[in-house]
Motif scaffolding. Structure first.
Motif, short mmCIF file in Angstrom:
data_model
loop_
_atom_site.label_atom_id
_atom_site.label_comp_id
_atom_site.label_asym_id
_atom_site.label_seq_id
_atom_site.Cartn_x
_atom_site.Cartn_y
_atom_site.Cartn_z
N MET A 63 -80.29 6.62 -42.06
CA MET A 63 -80.75 5.64 -41.27
C MET A 63 -79.61 5.12 -40.25
SD MET A 63 -81.41 1.90 -43.00
CE MET A 63 -82.88 2.39 -43.82
N GLY A 64 -80.01 4.96 -38.96
CA GLY A 64 -79.23 4.88 -37.95
C GLY A 64 -78.70 3.35 -37.81
N ASN A 65 -77.69 2.94 -36.91
CA ASN A 65 -77.26 1.63 -36.91
C ASN A 65 -78.38 0.84 -36.35
OD1 ASN A 65 -74.52 2.34 -37.44
ND2 ASN A 65 -73.96 2.69 -35.38
N LYS A 66 -78.45 -0.53 -36.71
CA LYS A 66 -79.30 -1.34 -36.31
C LYS A 66 -79.11 -1.90 -35.19
CE LYS A 66 -81.67 -1.85 -40.84
NZ LYS A 66 -82.10 -2.72 -41.66
N ILE A 67 -77.53 -2.11 -34.96
CA ILE A 67 -77.21 -2.82 -33.89
C ILE A 67 -76.58 -1.83 -32.78
CG2 ILE A 67 -75.08 -4.04 -32.76
CD1 ILE A 67 -76.98 -5.88 -34.78
N LEU A 68 -77.34 -1.84 -31.79
CA LEU A 68 -77.12 -0.72 -30.63
C LEU A 68 -76.03 -0.78 -29.69
CD1 LEU A 68 -81.13 -0.38 -29.71
CD2 LEU A 68 -79.80 1.04 -31.64
N GLY A 69 -75.44 -1.85 -29.57
CA GLY A 69 -74.16 -2.12 -28.63
C GLY A 69 -74.50 -3.25 -27.66
N LEU A 70 -73.63 -3.62 -26.97
CA LEU A 70 -73.43 -4.55 -26.19
C LEU A 70 -74.66 -4.44 -24.85
CD1 LEU A 70 -72.08 -7.10 -25.10
CD2 LEU A 70 -70.82 -5.77 -23.47
N ARG A 71 -75.45 -5.61 -24.62
CA ARG A 71 -76.60 -5.38 -23.67
C ARG A 71 -76.32 -6.04 -22.48
NH1 ARG A 71 -76.97 -1.23 -26.05
NH2 ARG A 71 -78.64 -0.24 -26.59
N THR A 72 -76.01 -7.46 -22.87
CA THR A 72 -76.18 -8.65 -21.62
C THR A 72 -74.85 -9.37 -21.88
OG1 THR A 72 -78.42 -8.57 -21.84
CG2 THR A 72 -77.34 -10.46 -20.83
N THR A 73 -74.36 -10.00 -20.96
CA THR A 73 -73.36 -11.00 -20.71
C THR A 73 -73.86 -11.94 -19.65
OG1 THR A 73 -71.35 -9.62 -21.51
CG2 THR A 73 -70.93 -11.59 -20.26
N ILE A 74 -73.90 -13.30 -20.32
CA ILE A 74 -74.52 -14.31 -19.53
C ILE A 74 -73.44 -15.49 -19.14
CG2 ILE A 74 -76.25 -16.22 -19.43
CD1 ILE A 74 -78.15 -14.45 -20.89
N TYR A 75 -73.56 -15.82 -17.87
CA TYR A 75 -72.54 -16.82 -17.47
C TYR A 75 -73.35 -17.98 -17.01
CZ TYR A 75 -69.24 -13.05 -17.29
OH TYR A 75 -68.29 -12.00 -17.62
N SER A 76 -72.92 -19.24 -17.41
CA SER A 76 -73.35 -20.19 -17.02
C SER A 76 -72.98 -20.93 -15.74
CB SER A 76 -73.23 -21.27 -18.09
OG SER A 76 -73.84 -22.73 -17.66
N LEU A 98 -75.55 -8.19 -16.43
CA LEU A 98 -74.92 -9.50 -16.25
C LEU A 98 -75.63 -10.41 -15.62
CD1 LEU A 98 -71.68 -9.56 -14.25
CD2 LEU A 98 -73.50 -11.56 -14.06
N GLY A 99 -76.02 -11.44 -16.49
CA GLY A 99 -76.95 -12.40 -16.24
C GLY A 99 -76.17 -13.95 -15.67
N LEU A 100 -76.71 -14.57 -14.82
CA LEU A 100 -76.61 -16.08 -14.40
C LEU A 100 -77.68 -17.03 -15.03
CD1 LEU A 100 -75.34 -15.19 -10.83
CD2 LEU A 100 -73.97 -15.31 -12.91
N GLN A 101 -77.41 -17.92 -15.58
CA GLN A 101 -78.12 -19.06 -15.90
C GLN A 101 -77.57 -20.39 -15.43
OE1 GLN A 101 -78.45 -18.97 -20.34
NE2 GLN A 101 -80.48 -17.58 -19.88
N PRO A 102 -78.56 -21.30 -14.96
CA PRO A 102 -78.03 -22.51 -14.64
C PRO A 102 -77.60 -23.45 -15.50
CG PRO A 102 -80.43 -22.27 -13.95
CD PRO A 102 -80.22 -21.02 -14.81
N GLY A 103 -76.51 -23.95 -15.32
CA GLY A 103 -75.80 -24.85 -16.41
C GLY A 103 -75.23 -26.21 -15.72
N GLU A 104 -74.75 -27.17 -16.62
CA GLU A 104 -74.29 -28.34 -16.29
C GLU A 104 -72.75 -27.99 -15.58
OE1 GLU A 104 -75.75 -31.22 -16.21
OE2 GLU A 104 -77.39 -30.10 -16.76
#
Length: 127
Positions: A1-14, A50-56
């Motif tokens: 059975m392989g790893n269920k966690i595949l590794g880092l995919r996304t970093t999001i900055y607000s 690398l993701g950007l999301q609107p934030g306060e």
């Protein structure tokens, strides 16, 4: 059975100004977003998101997690980020075995990590 966690995919900055942040991140990461909407801007950085999301607006962001982006010339890249408007957080520092890490803050007070690690190799093909 392989790893269920595949590794880092996304970093999001607000960010409080997603339009300005999109331009800034495109400049410092030297790439244009592949996804560009008012609710999310996505960049492909070496196969990772690398993701950007609107934030306060504000300076009270938590500092419990830092994503480190791999670079070949950490001092050069660190200085380039500073010249583009990032602020120093932790100068490049060798942490052992030739590995050098540094952190900066973007204009929206997010921490950006940079790492030079001559030993790092992806252990398998990214799915």
């Amino acid at each position: 059975m392989g790893n269920k966690i595949l590794g880092l995919r996304t970093t999001i900055y607000s960010v409080s100004d997603i339009t300005a942040a999109k331009l800034w991140y495109a400049k410092v990461f030297e790439t244009q977003p592949y996804f560009d909407q008012p609710f999310y801007v996505g960049f492909d950085i070496g196969g990772f998101e690398l993701g950007l999301q609107p934030g306060e607006p504000g300076n009270d962001k938590k500092e419990s997690v830092v994503a480190y982006w791999g670079v070949k010339e950490i001092h050069k890249e660190y200085n380039r980020f500073i010249e583009a408007g990032a602020t120093e957080y932790e100068k490049p520092t060798e942490v052992g075995e030739g590995i050098i890490v540094a952190t900066l803050k973007d204009p929206w007070n997010n921490i950006i990590g940079l790492i030079f690690n001559p030993h790092f190799k992806l252990s398998r093909l990214i799915e």
